[in-house]
Write a protein that holds these residues in place. Structure first.
Motif, short mmCIF file in Angstrom:
data_model
loop_
_atom_site.label_atom_id
_atom_site.label_comp_id
_atom_site.label_asym_id
_atom_site.label_seq_id
_atom_site.Cartn_x
_atom_site.Cartn_y
_atom_site.Cartn_z
N ILE A 50 0.85 -1.19 0.00
CA ILE A 50 0.00 0.00 0.00
C ILE A 50 0.88 1.23 0.00
O ILE A 50 1.84 1.31 0.76
CB ILE A 50 -0.89 0.02 1.27
CG1 ILE A 50 -1.80 -1.20 1.26
CG2 ILE A 50 -1.71 1.31 1.35
CD1 ILE A 50 -2.28 -1.60 2.62
N CYS B 209 -10.55 6.26 4.46
CA CYS B 209 -9.96 4.92 4.36
C CYS B 209 -10.01 4.18 5.70
O CYS B 209 -10.15 2.96 5.74
CB CYS B 209 -8.52 5.02 3.85
SG CYS B 209 -7.53 6.23 4.76
N VAL C 159 -8.93 -3.17 1.68
CA VAL C 159 -7.96 -2.17 1.22
C VAL C 159 -8.40 -1.56 -0.11
O VAL C 159 -8.26 -0.35 -0.34
CB VAL C 159 -6.56 -2.83 1.11
CG1 VAL C 159 -5.60 -1.94 0.39
CG2 VAL C 159 -6.03 -3.18 2.50
N ALA D 184 -9.13 2.37 -0.92
CA ALA D 184 -8.56 3.12 -2.06
C ALA D 184 -9.68 3.74 -2.88
O ALA D 184 -9.59 4.87 -3.36
CB ALA D 184 -7.71 2.19 -2.92
N ILE E 118 -4.46 6.63 -2.77
CA ILE E 118 -3.98 5.31 -2.33
C ILE E 118 -3.73 4.40 -3.54
O ILE E 118 -4.60 4.26 -4.40
CB ILE E 118 -5.01 4.64 -1.39
CG1 ILE E 118 -5.29 5.56 -0.19
CG2 ILE E 118 -4.54 3.26 -0.94
CD1 ILE E 118 -6.44 5.09 0.70
N ILE F 42 -2.49 0.48 -4.64
CA ILE F 42 -2.33 -0.87 -4.11
C ILE F 42 -1.63 -1.72 -5.17
O ILE F 42 -2.01 -1.69 -6.33
CB ILE F 42 -3.70 -1.50 -3.83
CG1 ILE F 42 -4.46 -0.66 -2.81
CG2 ILE F 42 -3.58 -2.93 -3.34
CD1 ILE F 42 -5.93 -0.97 -2.81
#
Lengths: 64, 416
Positions: A4, A17, A47, A51, A59, A61
């Protein structure tokens, strides 16, 4: 594992988030974002949600 | 009139004129603007603004809040006095850091997890409404389903008593289409300029929200009004003006926009029976169908920003202080992004994503997961009942350049 990365130039510390993945993202006492840089694959959905909801789209990933 | 008096081309449609939406979004006018003048200098009530009509440019503006402020001139087409802005400012009309603070207060009620918890209630409301509509055979879709479903869900979240649901619906209707209301309606004495949408209905919503907030302060419940009244961020609380505007936005946004998505969505399925058949045959298309309904319905037609500095957008020089209006009603139908954009097609890929929720900028709709849930549950329940809708009378549209509203849609319900 999932890596991340949060672009801290973009991040405005909305904390959205944190609500999606509270074990990964948190606002500290000063309201600044703190996060875990690597999580296990079973956190992928949370996650990705985090994002997705980021108001600044800060964000990123990546699978590692 | 002789041929010489005729202009060479039809006069450009004024996309800020509510009359331009009498038959829905003026797609031809927006297509021409995207093609010929994607950043177009236009005027609203005699004052100039830039109309942004292409998808890519709308995304640029949305994601650059430092250059394109929501707070400086707020987000309406109208220019407001400083006093009016102070009285009317909501989460929508703010920039960081104030926006961050307001967003954090409202957010906990709308996370994915929280929203999953609303599914059962949503399904119960949708089932009851659909069963009643099926039994009645012929209904006004707006009164029977589009209005009561979202308001039923949002009042539950806010903690507004069910008995007041119809009042909340009426007030949100009057916000966008209340030109006939006298200035002193609901005992209003506030100058209209100080009220959201210049509407006395906003006064009534403010008053209602204040009363309910006061009750929850004395007697806390497990609801969003209690959360907002009690919430503290960095040691400070919502001011009374912030709270009143937050309440008004939540009632309006939690109700009017999803209602508009449902009405336009069902109308799209009526106009495209092949797509209805396709959804019945392939229910796994539901995620795509939801996004397509949201794109096609485009509940909010535009928002406004104000440039904080001189900048260049798509090669056009924008000056500090200029008003920049982003047209979701155009970007959702941009043929550079969506193939055959005027077709209602539930097999359309989800990405590139429609911009009806605000294109993933900082002001991206807080209630997006809830809107998707409500649409999902409604479509699932329709599929499960194997029913279809047929139009049974004329569509009456809302007089608005801001919401793509439908006031009335008579339908017959038939077995599919």
């Amino acid at each position: 594992m999932i890596r991340i990365e949060v672009d801290m130039d973009k991040c405005q510390h909305y904390g959205q988030c944190c609500f999606e993945a509270e074990d990964v993202f948190a606002l500290d006492a000063d309201g600044k974002l703190q996060y875990v840089a690597e999580v296990s694959d079973d956190r992928k959905a949370a996650v990705e949600s985090a994002a997705d909801v980021c108001p600044m789209q800060a964000i990123t990933i990546t699978a590692s | 009139m002789t041929a010489i008096d005729q202009p060479p081309v039809a006069r450009a449609v004024d996309v800020t004129d509510p009359a331009a939406y009498a038959h829905g979004i003026p797609h031809a006018a927006f297509a021409r603007m995207r093609r010929e003048e994607p950043i177009a200098r236009r005027a609203f009530e005699g004052r100039p603004y830039w109309a942004v009509t292409r998808y890519e440019d709308l995304v640029t503006v949305t994601r650059d809040p430092q250059t394109y402020s929501s707070a400086r001139g707020m987000t309406n087409l109208w220019d407001l006095s400083e006093e009016a802005m102070a009285a009317r400012r909501s989460i929508i009309d703010s920039d960081a850091p104030e926006h961050v603070r307001l967003r954090r207060l409202g957010m906990p009620a709308f996370t994915s997890r929280k929203v999953r918890g609303y599914e059962q209630t949503t399904r119960q409301i949708a089932s009851e409404l659909l069963d009643a509509a099926v039994a009645a055979e012929e209904v006004d879709l707006v009164c029977a389903i589009s209005a009561p479903l979202p308001i039923g869900v949002i009042v539950g979240i806010l903690g507004v008593p069910e008995d007041d649901m119809a009042f909340m619906v009426r007030l949100s209707d009057e916000l966008v289409d209340g030109a006939d209301l006298p200035a002193d309606a609901y005992g209003n004495t506030t100058p209209l300029e100080l009220l959201p949408f210049n509407s006395p209905a906003a006064h009534a919503l403010f008053e209602y929200g204040r009363d309910l907030g006061e009750q929850r302060r004395l007697d806390p419940h497990d609801d969003l009004v209690t959360t907002l009244i009690q919430a503290e961020v960095d040691g400070d609380r919502l001011t009374p003006v912030e709270y009143a505007n937050m309440f008004q936005v939540l009632v309006f946004a939690g109700n009017e926009t999803t209602r508009t998505a449902i009405s336009n969505g069902i109308l799209a399925f009526i106009d495209h029976p092949d797509q209805h058949d396709l959804l019945l045959a392939r229910p796994e298309l539901i995620d795509q169908a939801i996004e397509e309904v949201i794109r096609y319905a485009c509940p909010v037609l535009h928002m406004r920003r104000t440039a904080t500095c001189d900048t260049v957008l798509h090669g056009v020089q924008i000056a500090e202080g200029d008003k920049v209006v982003i047209w979701y009603a155009s970007a959702n139908f941009d043929d550079e992004v969506f193939a055959d954009p005027l077709a209602f097609d539930i097999t359309r890929p989800i990405k590139p994503m429609q911009v009806s929720f605000g294109a993933k900028g900082p002001h991206h709709c807080l209630g997006a997961p809830l809107a998707r849930l409500e649409l999902r549950v409604l479509l699932e329940e329709i599929v499960q009942r194997r029913i279809r809708f047929e139009q049974a009378g004329d569509v009456v549209r809302t007089r608005s350049n801001f919401v793509n509203g439908i006031a009335s849609l008579p339908v017959r319900i038939r077995p599919a």
